[in-house]
Structures are given as C-alpha cells and as structure tokens.
Design a protein around this motif. Structure first.
Motif, PDB file in Angstrom:
ATOM      1  N   ILE A   9      14.000   5.037   2.859  1.00 37.55           N
ATOM      2  CA  ILE A   9      13.246   3.785   2.688  1.00 37.55           C
ATOM      3  C   ILE A   9      12.061   3.831   3.651  1.00 37.55           C
ATOM      4  O   ILE A   9      12.242   3.954   4.868  1.00 37.55           O
ATOM      5  CB  ILE A   9      14.115   2.548   3.016  1.00 37.55           C
ATOM      6  CG1 ILE A   9      15.422   2.551   2.193  1.00 37.55           C
ATOM      7  CG2 ILE A   9      13.331   1.250   2.827  1.00 37.55           C
ATOM      8  CD1 ILE A   9      15.265   2.280   0.724  1.00 37.55           C
ATOM      9  N   ILE A  10      10.865   3.753   3.112  1.00 31.83           N
ATOM     10  CA  ILE A  10       9.664   3.814   3.958  1.00 31.83           C
ATOM     11  C   ILE A  10       8.841   2.557   3.721  1.00 31.83           C
ATOM     12  O   ILE A  10       8.194   2.397   2.685  1.00 31.83           O
ATOM     13  CB  ILE A  10       8.837   5.079   3.647  1.00 31.83           C
ATOM     14  CG1 ILE A  10       9.731   6.317   3.839  1.00 31.83           C
ATOM     15  CG2 ILE A  10       7.613   5.166   4.560  1.00 31.83           C
ATOM     16  CD1 ILE A  10       9.427   7.422   2.903  1.00 31.83           C
ATOM     17  N   ALA A  11       8.913   1.654   4.689  1.00 28.78           N
ATOM     18  CA  ALA A  11       8.136   0.416   4.596  1.00 28.78           C
ATOM     19  C   ALA A  11       6.773   0.680   5.204  1.00 28.78           C
ATOM     20  O   ALA A  11       6.682   1.375   6.224  1.00 28.78           O
ATOM     21  CB  ALA A  11       8.839  -0.681   5.385  1.00 28.78           C
ATOM     22  N   CYS A  12       5.716   0.142   4.605  1.00 29.37           N
ATOM     23  CA  CYS A  12       4.393   0.359   5.216  1.00 29.37           C
ATOM     24  C   CYS A  12       4.408  -0.229   6.622  1.00 29.37           C
ATOM     25  O   CYS A  12       3.831   0.314   7.531  1.00 29.37           O
ATOM     26  CB  CYS A  12       3.296  -0.271   4.368  1.00 29.37           C
ATOM     27  SG  CYS A  12       3.084  -2.045   4.612  1.00 29.37           S
ATOM     28  N   SER A  13       5.042  -1.392   6.773  1.00 32.70           N
ATOM     29  CA  SER A  13       5.225  -1.984   8.086  1.00 32.70           C
ATOM     30  C   SER A  13       3.919  -2.359   8.774  1.00 32.70           C
ATOM     31  O   SER A  13       3.843  -2.432   9.989  1.00 32.70           O
ATOM     32  CB  SER A  13       6.035  -1.008   8.953  1.00 32.70           C
ATOM     33  OG  SER A  13       6.534  -1.652  10.065  1.00 32.70           O
ATOM     34  N   GLY A  14       2.886  -2.587   7.973  1.00 34.04           N
ATOM     35  CA  GLY A  14       1.558  -2.899   8.530  1.00 34.04           C
ATOM     36  C   GLY A  14       1.572  -4.092   9.469  1.00 34.04           C
ATOM     37  O   GLY A  14       2.152  -5.128   9.155  1.00 34.04           O
ATOM     38  N   LEU A  42      12.761   5.484   7.403  1.00 35.52           N
ATOM     39  CA  LEU A  42      11.873   6.494   7.991  1.00 35.52           C
ATOM     40  C   LEU A  42      10.606   5.790   8.484  1.00 35.52           C
ATOM     41  O   LEU A  42      10.105   4.898   7.811  1.00 35.52           O
ATOM     42  CB  LEU A  42      11.474   7.545   6.947  1.00 35.52           C
ATOM     43  CG  LEU A  42      12.619   8.308   6.258  1.00 35.52           C
ATOM     44  CD1 LEU A  42      12.075   9.182   5.131  1.00 35.52           C
ATOM     45  CD2 LEU A  42      13.366   9.170   7.251  1.00 35.52           C
ATOM     46  N   CYS A  43      10.069   6.218   9.650  1.00 38.23           N
ATOM     47  CA  CYS A  43       8.847   5.601  10.181  1.00 38.23           C
ATOM     48  C   CYS A  43       7.632   6.172   9.458  1.00 38.23           C
ATOM     49  O   CYS A  43       7.415   7.380   9.468  1.00 38.23           O
ATOM     50  CB  CYS A  43       8.695   5.889  11.679  1.00 38.23           C
ATOM     51  SG  CYS A  43       9.823   4.967  12.724  1.00 38.23           S
ATOM     52  N   GLN A  44       6.829   5.303   8.864  1.00 37.32           N
ATOM     53  CA  GLN A  44       5.674   5.756   8.079  1.00 37.32           C
ATOM     54  C   GLN A  44       4.670   6.588   8.888  1.00 37.32           C
ATOM     55  O   GLN A  44       4.166   7.584   8.380  1.00 37.32           O
ATOM     56  CB  GLN A  44       5.002   4.537   7.424  1.00 37.32           C
ATOM     57  CG  GLN A  44       3.975   4.871   6.358  1.00 37.32           C
ATOM     58  CD  GLN A  44       2.560   4.949   6.914  1.00 37.32           C
ATOM     59  OE1 GLN A  44       2.358   4.883   8.113  1.00 37.32           O
ATOM     60  NE2 GLN A  44       1.593   5.107   6.023  1.00 37.32           N
ATOM     61  N   PRO A  45       4.338   6.242  10.136  1.00 37.74           N
ATOM     62  CA  PRO A  45       3.309   7.012  10.844  1.00 37.74           C
ATOM     63  C   PRO A  45       3.690   8.471  11.086  1.00 37.74           C
ATOM     64  O   PRO A  45       2.832   9.293  11.378  1.00 37.74           O
ATOM     65  CB  PRO A  45       3.166   6.282  12.193  1.00 37.74           C
ATOM     66  CG  PRO A  45       3.704   4.942  11.953  1.00 37.74           C
ATOM     67  CD  PRO A  45       4.788   5.098  10.932  1.00 37.74           C
ATOM     68  N   ALA A  80       2.057   3.311   2.453  1.00 38.68           N
ATOM     69  CA  ALA A  80       3.282   4.118   2.533  1.00 38.68           C
ATOM     70  C   ALA A  80       3.328   5.114   1.378  1.00 38.68           C
ATOM     71  O   ALA A  80       3.581   6.311   1.571  1.00 38.68           O
ATOM     72  CB  ALA A  80       4.507   3.211   2.519  1.00 38.68           C
ATOM     73  N   LYS A  81       3.022   4.634   0.178  1.00 41.87           N
ATOM     74  CA  LYS A  81       3.065   5.495  -0.999  1.00 41.87           C
ATOM     75  C   LYS A  81       2.086   6.669  -0.853  1.00 41.87           C
ATOM     76  O   LYS A  81       2.421   7.819  -1.142  1.00 41.87           O
ATOM     77  CB  LYS A  81       2.708   4.658  -2.232  1.00 41.87           C
ATOM     78  CG  LYS A  81       2.698   5.416  -3.527  1.00 41.87           C
ATOM     79  CD  LYS A  81       2.367   4.460  -4.653  1.00 41.87           C
ATOM     80  CE  LYS A  81       2.116   5.189  -5.947  1.00 41.87           C
ATOM     81  NZ  LYS A  81       1.793   4.237  -7.013  1.00 41.87           N
TER      82      LYS A  81
END
Ligand code: SF4
Ligand code: SF4
Lengths: 140, 140
Positions: A9-14, A42-45, A80-81
């Motif tokens: 699961i990868i959230a953009c988390s902006g 998973l951390c997006q950066p 994220a995508k």
C-alpha cells in the motif's frame, strides 16, 4: 502457490493537501486494522531515482516489482502512481481520495494537520474502498 | 523581499511515529511559529519531478525534516534540487529528550510525541530566522 503475496500500500501522503493527509490515515487503517495480514505499507519517497546506495530504497522498489501494489492519491497529480510506475512497474490499482470525498460531502475534515471526527470517518470510508480492492486482488 | 519564504519539506514517513513527529513539527512551524515566513510543499511532487516546484525550491531556502536514517527528504531534495539549506531528524530530538518517550500510536499522536514535535518545531523556526537573516545579509 499456497501463500499469496502481500499487497503493498503506497499512499502519496502529501503534506500540502488535505487529500494527502486522508491518504495517509486511510493507508494506516487498512494496514493496522482492516487487512493487517494481507498488506504492508511502503514509504513513497523511497521510490525516488538515483542515490540508492545512500538512500536505501532498493528493497521497496524490488518489493513493488514482485508484489501487487495499490497506490492512494490525494489529488490529480497522482504522485504515488507515477513514482511506483517509473521505478517498479504499474500498480495493480489506484484509489483517488477526491472521488470518495465527493461522495460524502457531509464528512468535512478539519484541516490537513488534524482530520477531526468527520475527517476520520471519511478516512475510514477510503480505507474500506482500499480493503475492497485488496480483496478483489486476492480473489483473482 | 517580503514575500520571501523558506520551504519546509518533511519526509512522508507513515510507517512509524518518527515520520509523524517531523510532519507535525512542520505544521507547527508553517501554521504557527513562522507562519508568514514559511511554506509547506509535498515531497512526493518533487519525487515525481514536478518542474515548477523544483525551480521554486532552487530559488528559495529549503529545510528538510526526516523521520529515520534513510533521510528520504534530504536525499530526494538533494537529488532533484541540488541543495538543501538545513536538515533536521526527528530521531535526534527523541535521543535528546529521553524523558519524553514517544508513544507508538500515530493517529492520533500521543502526548509525548506532540511535545517532541513542538521542541523540534522551535528549533526549525529558529533556523528559518537564521536563513532569512543570511539572505538579507547576502542582499546588502
Ligand atoms: S498526489 Fe497530490 S496530495 Fe498527494 S503528494 Fe502528490 S501533490 Fe501532494
Ligand atoms: S526518512 Fe524514513 S520515515 Fe521518512 S519517508 Fe524515508 S523511510 Fe520513511
């Protein structure tokens, strides 16, 4: 195959958009409460190109190459995508927070810093949608 | 220049509380302690390679905040923008203030984690002033 792989699961988390905060909260609800056995966060950066020897994101990228992923986008930028597609391959599914926000206009988050009660209810709705996607992917 | 801003970019860590401490500190700086002097930006937008944001960051002072030794924000910004003007790690504050053991819980954050965020925010706000001072010195 007996054991099915976990879904990333990868959230953009902006940090600069309310949608980013909702994506983060929803991702945590899925991974901690709704589907803890089937998902990992998973951390997006960590998907950024270059500097991996310093940066250490190879593990995340490899995981996303070999496991299905669901990205959660806080706005139309789809950060994220795009990051996951560039460095690991296309995600199996993408959830757009704004579409769910539009469905529940009565659930207004307080601010990007503090979602408040209504905001958390909305995060739960988003999380349910993600969990539904997880189930779909598992049943393929 | 009165519209001069210091850009604050916390990492988007959502796996552990340390990423959240960094992000909460960023919100305290931008919403309260250095309200008119700072601006938040989504790190994933930079990871994605959004040109306008990268150009803005090149032209302004940038402070990064990271939640673990992977230092995603530092590494990603250095990679994309070519510089970082100051960097903070939430784990340093946790080590400095062992009397305030942060709670694991992220949504909502615990009391100690909130206190640590404020301590970190105060340090960042003082760095903001230093960086703006430097700019003024450079203009003379
Ligand atoms: S998708 Fe939108 S909210 Fe999420 S990180 Fe990108 S710009 Fe920010
Ligand atoms: S610095 Fe650590 S906590 Fe922050 S996004 Fe990177 S891996 Fe996650």
């Amino acid at each position: 195959m007996s054991v099915k792989p976990k879904i990333g699961i990868i959230a953009c988390s902006g940090e600069n958009e309310i949608g980013g905060t909702l994506s983060r909260a929803a991702a945590r609800i899925v991974v901690e409460k709704l589907r803890p056995d089937n998902t990992v966060i998973l951390c997006q950066p960590l998907f950024m190109a270059g500097g991996l020897e310093r940066h250490g994101g190879q593990e995340e990228r490899d995981f996303a190459k070999t496991h299905p992923t669901i990205t959660i986008e806080g706005c139309q930028e789809e950060c994220a995508k795009i990051a996951v597609s560039n460095y690991s391959g296309p995600p199996a599914a993408t959830i757009h927070v704004q579409e769910i926000m539009e469905k529940y206009p009565e659930l207004q988050p307080e601010s990007k810093r503090e979602l408040g009660v209504a905001g958390m209810k909305l995060a739960k709705k988003i999380a349910e949608k993600i969990a539904q996607k997880v189930d779909e992917l598992y049943n393929i | 220049m009165s519209d001069e801003k210091v850009y604050i970019l916390p990492c988007s860590g959502i796996g552990k509380v340390f990423g959240s401490i960094g992000r909460e500190a960023a919100y305290i700086v931008v919403d309260e302690l250095a309200k008119d002097k700072t601006k938040l930006e989504c790190l994933p937008l930079v990871v994605k390679g959004k040109k306008e944001i990268i150009e803005t960051l090149k032209a302004n002072k940038v402070i990064v905040i990271d939640g673990c030794p992977m230092r995603c924000s530092y590494n990603d910004i250095t990679e994309a923008v070519g510089k970082v003007d100051a960097q903070f790690m939430s784990t340093d504050i946790v080590k400095e203030r062992r009397d305030l053991k942060p709670e694991k819980q992220i949504i909502p954050m615990g009391e100690n984690a909130k206190k640590l965020s404020l301590i970190l925010a105060e340090k960042i706000a003082s760095k903001v002033n230093e960086l703006l001072e430097e700019n003024r010195g450079g203009d003379e």
